[in-house]
Design a protein around this motif. Sequence first.
Motif, PDB file in Angstrom:
ATOM      1  N   PRO A 219      -4.325  15.402  13.700  1.00 21.62           N
ATOM      2  CA  PRO A 219      -3.158  14.565  13.399  1.00 21.62           C
ATOM      3  C   PRO A 219      -2.518  15.016  12.091  1.00 21.62           C
ATOM      4  O   PRO A 219      -3.198  15.456  11.163  1.00 21.62           O
ATOM      5  CB  PRO A 219      -3.742  13.159  13.296  1.00 21.62           C
ATOM      6  CG  PRO A 219      -5.179  13.363  12.940  1.00 21.62           C
ATOM      7  CD  PRO A 219      -5.586  14.635  13.620  1.00 21.62           C
ATOM      8  N   SER A 220      -1.199  14.887  11.997  1.00 20.26           N
ATOM      9  CA  SER A 220      -0.482  15.391  10.824  1.00 20.26           C
ATOM     10  C   SER A 220       0.329  14.334  10.097  1.00 20.26           C
ATOM     11  O   SER A 220       0.728  14.550   8.952  1.00 20.26           O
ATOM     12  CB  SER A 220       0.448  16.536  11.235  1.00 20.26           C
ATOM     13  OG  SER A 220       1.355  16.104  12.235  1.00 20.26           O
ATOM     14  N   GLU A 221       0.614  13.193  10.714  1.00 18.78           N
ATOM     15  CA  GLU A 221       1.413  12.152  10.075  1.00 18.78           C
ATOM     16  C   GLU A 221       0.747  10.799  10.288  1.00 18.78           C
ATOM     17  O   GLU A 221       0.162  10.538  11.355  1.00 18.78           O
ATOM     18  CB  GLU A 221       2.835  12.127  10.635  1.00 18.78           C
ATOM     19  CG  GLU A 221       3.653  13.369  10.306  1.00 18.78           C
ATOM     20  CD  GLU A 221       5.073  13.259  10.808  1.00 18.78           C
ATOM     21  OE1 GLU A 221       5.999  13.116   9.984  1.00 18.78           O
ATOM     22  OE2 GLU A 221       5.260  13.303  12.045  1.00 18.78           O
ATOM     23  N   PHE A 222       0.889   9.940   9.255  1.00 20.85           N
ATOM     24  CA  PHE A 222       0.196   8.651   9.277  1.00 20.85           C
ATOM     25  C   PHE A 222       1.112   7.583   8.690  1.00 20.85           C
ATOM     26  O   PHE A 222       1.810   7.819   7.697  1.00 20.85           O
ATOM     27  CB  PHE A 222      -1.100   8.727   8.461  1.00 20.85           C
ATOM     28  CG  PHE A 222      -1.980   9.881   8.849  1.00 20.85           C
ATOM     29  CD1 PHE A 222      -2.946   9.740   9.824  1.00 20.85           C
ATOM     30  CD2 PHE A 222      -1.822  11.121   8.236  1.00 20.85           C
ATOM     31  CE1 PHE A 222      -3.751  10.814  10.193  1.00 20.85           C
ATOM     32  CE2 PHE A 222      -2.604  12.199   8.601  1.00 20.85           C
ATOM     33  CZ  PHE A 222      -3.579  12.048   9.584  1.00 20.85           C
ATOM     34  N   TRP A 223       1.078   6.399   9.310  1.00 17.17           N
ATOM     35  CA  TRP A 223       1.870   5.274   8.820  1.00 17.17           C
ATOM     36  C   TRP A 223       1.039   4.002   8.856  1.00 17.17           C
ATOM     37  O   TRP A 223       0.136   3.855   9.692  1.00 17.17           O
ATOM     38  CB  TRP A 223       3.114   5.062   9.694  1.00 17.17           C
ATOM     39  CG  TRP A 223       4.054   6.218   9.731  1.00 17.17           C
ATOM     40  CD1 TRP A 223       5.092   6.485   8.886  1.00 17.17           C
ATOM     41  CD2 TRP A 223       4.047   7.288  10.681  1.00 17.17           C
ATOM     42  NE1 TRP A 223       5.732   7.646   9.252  1.00 17.17           N
ATOM     43  CE2 TRP A 223       5.113   8.157  10.343  1.00 17.17           C
ATOM     44  CE3 TRP A 223       3.254   7.604  11.791  1.00 17.17           C
ATOM     45  CZ2 TRP A 223       5.402   9.303  11.074  1.00 17.17           C
ATOM     46  CZ3 TRP A 223       3.528   8.751  12.508  1.00 17.17           C
ATOM     47  CH2 TRP A 223       4.592   9.592  12.156  1.00 17.17           C
ATOM     48  N   ILE A 224       1.344   3.088   7.958  1.00 22.50           N
ATOM     49  CA  ILE A 224       0.743   1.760   7.958  1.00 22.50           C
ATOM     50  C   ILE A 224       1.865   0.745   8.111  1.00 22.50           C
ATOM     51  O   ILE A 224       2.895   0.839   7.429  1.00 22.50           O
ATOM     52  CB  ILE A 224      -0.058   1.510   6.667  1.00 22.50           C
ATOM     53  CG1 ILE A 224      -1.361   2.308   6.704  1.00 22.50           C
ATOM     54  CG2 ILE A 224      -0.354   0.030   6.476  1.00 22.50           C
ATOM     55  CD1 ILE A 224      -2.210   2.172   5.458  1.00 22.50           C
ATOM     56  N   THR A 225       1.683  -0.212   8.999  1.00 19.12           N
ATOM     57  CA  THR A 225       2.732  -1.192   9.275  1.00 19.12           C
ATOM     58  C   THR A 225       2.144  -2.581   9.460  1.00 19.12           C
ATOM     59  O   THR A 225       0.970  -2.728   9.817  1.00 19.12           O
ATOM     60  CB  THR A 225       3.525  -0.790  10.533  1.00 19.12           C
ATOM     61  OG1 THR A 225       4.542  -1.761  10.783  1.00 19.12           O
ATOM     62  CG2 THR A 225       2.618  -0.699  11.748  1.00 19.12           C
ATOM     63  N   ASN A 226       2.972  -3.603   9.202  1.00 27.25           N
ATOM     64  CA  ASN A 226       2.575  -4.991   9.460  1.00 27.25           C
ATOM     65  C   ASN A 226       3.278  -5.556  10.683  1.00 27.25           C
ATOM     66  O   ASN A 226       3.294  -6.767  10.890  1.00 27.25           O
ATOM     67  CB  ASN A 226       2.868  -5.862   8.239  1.00 27.25           C
ATOM     68  CG  ASN A 226       4.341  -5.891   7.869  1.00 27.25           C
ATOM     69  OD1 ASN A 226       5.140  -5.121   8.392  1.00 27.25           O
ATOM     70  ND2 ASN A 226       4.707  -6.782   6.956  1.00 27.25           N
TER      71      ASN A 226
ATOM     72  N   PRO B 144      -4.337  -8.306  10.510  1.00 31.35           N
ATOM     73  CA  PRO B 144      -4.638  -6.929  10.133  1.00 31.35           C
ATOM     74  C   PRO B 144      -3.380  -6.063  10.161  1.00 31.35           C
ATOM     75  O   PRO B 144      -2.430  -6.331  10.891  1.00 31.35           O
ATOM     76  CB  PRO B 144      -5.637  -6.473  11.207  1.00 31.35           C
ATOM     77  CG  PRO B 144      -6.172  -7.723  11.811  1.00 31.35           C
ATOM     78  CD  PRO B 144      -5.077  -8.724  11.704  1.00 31.35           C
ATOM     79  N   LEU B 145      -3.385  -5.030   9.350  1.00 30.46           N
ATOM     80  CA  LEU B 145      -2.339  -4.028   9.418  1.00 30.46           C
ATOM     81  C   LEU B 145      -2.684  -3.023  10.513  1.00 30.46           C
ATOM     82  O   LEU B 145      -3.812  -2.996  11.018  1.00 30.46           O
ATOM     83  CB  LEU B 145      -2.207  -3.323   8.067  1.00 30.46           C
ATOM     84  CG  LEU B 145      -1.908  -4.198   6.862  1.00 30.46           C
ATOM     85  CD1 LEU B 145      -1.865  -3.357   5.596  1.00 30.46           C
ATOM     86  CD2 LEU B 145      -0.615  -4.968   7.053  1.00 30.46           C
ATOM     87  N   LEU B 146      -1.723  -2.209  10.861  1.00 31.28           N
ATOM     88  CA  LEU B 146      -1.938  -1.200  11.887  1.00 31.28           C
ATOM     89  C   LEU B 146      -1.740   0.173  11.266  1.00 31.28           C
ATOM     90  O   LEU B 146      -0.733   0.428  10.598  1.00 31.28           O
ATOM     91  CB  LEU B 146      -0.954  -1.398  13.044  1.00 31.28           C
ATOM     92  CG  LEU B 146      -1.250  -0.585  14.321  1.00 31.28           C
ATOM     93  CD1 LEU B 146      -2.516  -1.119  14.989  1.00 31.28           C
ATOM     94  CD2 LEU B 146      -0.064  -0.664  15.288  1.00 31.28           C
TER      95      LEU B 146
END
Length: 430
Positions: A316-323, A302-304
Amino acid sequence: MARVVLPEDSTKEVSDAIDVLISLFFESLPRRDQRNWARVYLNGLVRTTGKKTIRNIAGAGAGSVEQSLQQFISKSPWDWTPVRRSLAQHLERTAQRPLAWVVQPMVIEKAGDASVGVGRQFVPQLGRTANCQQAGGIWLVSSEAGFPVEWTLTLPEAWTGEPLRRTRAGIPDTARTLTPAQDAVHAVQRMAATWQLQRRPVVMDVSNAELPHCVAAFALQDIPFVFKVDGSLPVSFGGAGRHKPGPHTAPARELIESLRSRRRVVEWTRHGRTERAVTLLTSAAILAPLAEGRPPPAPTAPLLLVGAWTEAALLPSEFWITNIGDRPLAQLFLLAKLTDRVSLDFAETCEPVGIRDFEGRSFRGWHHHATLASVAHAARLLGCATGRALEPGARPPSPGPSRSPAGRSPATAPPRPPIPGQAARREYIR
């Protein structure tokens, strides 16, 4: 990566640094006169006041110099890729804890329609339509400094689809119309496949529409990434092993907000500042987005999804997707914030050496100029009086005190600010 910014009047130091960089990065140029013109152009980029056009670099009354520089930049067929690759490999060897590759968009607004790649187009960074070139830099970045080593120039359909215009600009047959994000992804893939560099996380902003393509492209080559996304992005989560059947879909903002009770507090130092900042983080495992018209990929980890609040914010104001979800949240957040390091070095060093200033009309000329501006950027950040710090295998110069632009001596200079991401910090469940 030691960051030694030279004062504006450090003529000898800059020249010494440029001489060393010429010997390191321009061996692929077959002729001595080409290397000499590279030296002239680099010195012009770091010394010329105002716009770094070929005419200004040549100086008043130097018509033969201007003509030779025009030939070297816009018409000479030397390949810029080996120069950029040598620069990247050198920085990998001499860097002090390089952390990531950061993709930095660059918009160059233009008045006319003759410059290669220019056109009226919507620019997300500006929030409006502009007559401009859209380009992108790929930077090797540490906590202390960022260096551009590769560049892309986005070509609208009006340039790739019109044979006469394409021929006049010298656009190669392999070039095609892509989005700026697609151009950047392809450049990173080429670097990962052929430049013999260590794999590092790629940090970049990605739109909702382009996220599936970017995730799939980097997964194909096992390239780690941290993508900044919009809070409206629909994300899928859940499934086997949960009490409720799934998967479920919700906007990223809504999913992160539902996990506010799991937030962790991270103290850190903003790039270019001395005061501490406090950010609250939480995360959730999500499923990889599916690209439209493509079959589902083989099962992967899964990604995070990571979300951040400023200290006093309710939402919340910022969002990231990471592997790379096996790293602590604080590390992932500091990787994401390396975009601030790049923005600072772009404004303080890359723009002053003229990265936006090329006025020629050829595709080759634009890339030659961008390559030399990258080397000039490195000369400004890494130069020293002897140039020994730039030699292969040499240790980077120590980040000790130096004379300030205001002329203060080291004894009276203020203490160095803490390195962003390396200040003492606390992380706990709030």
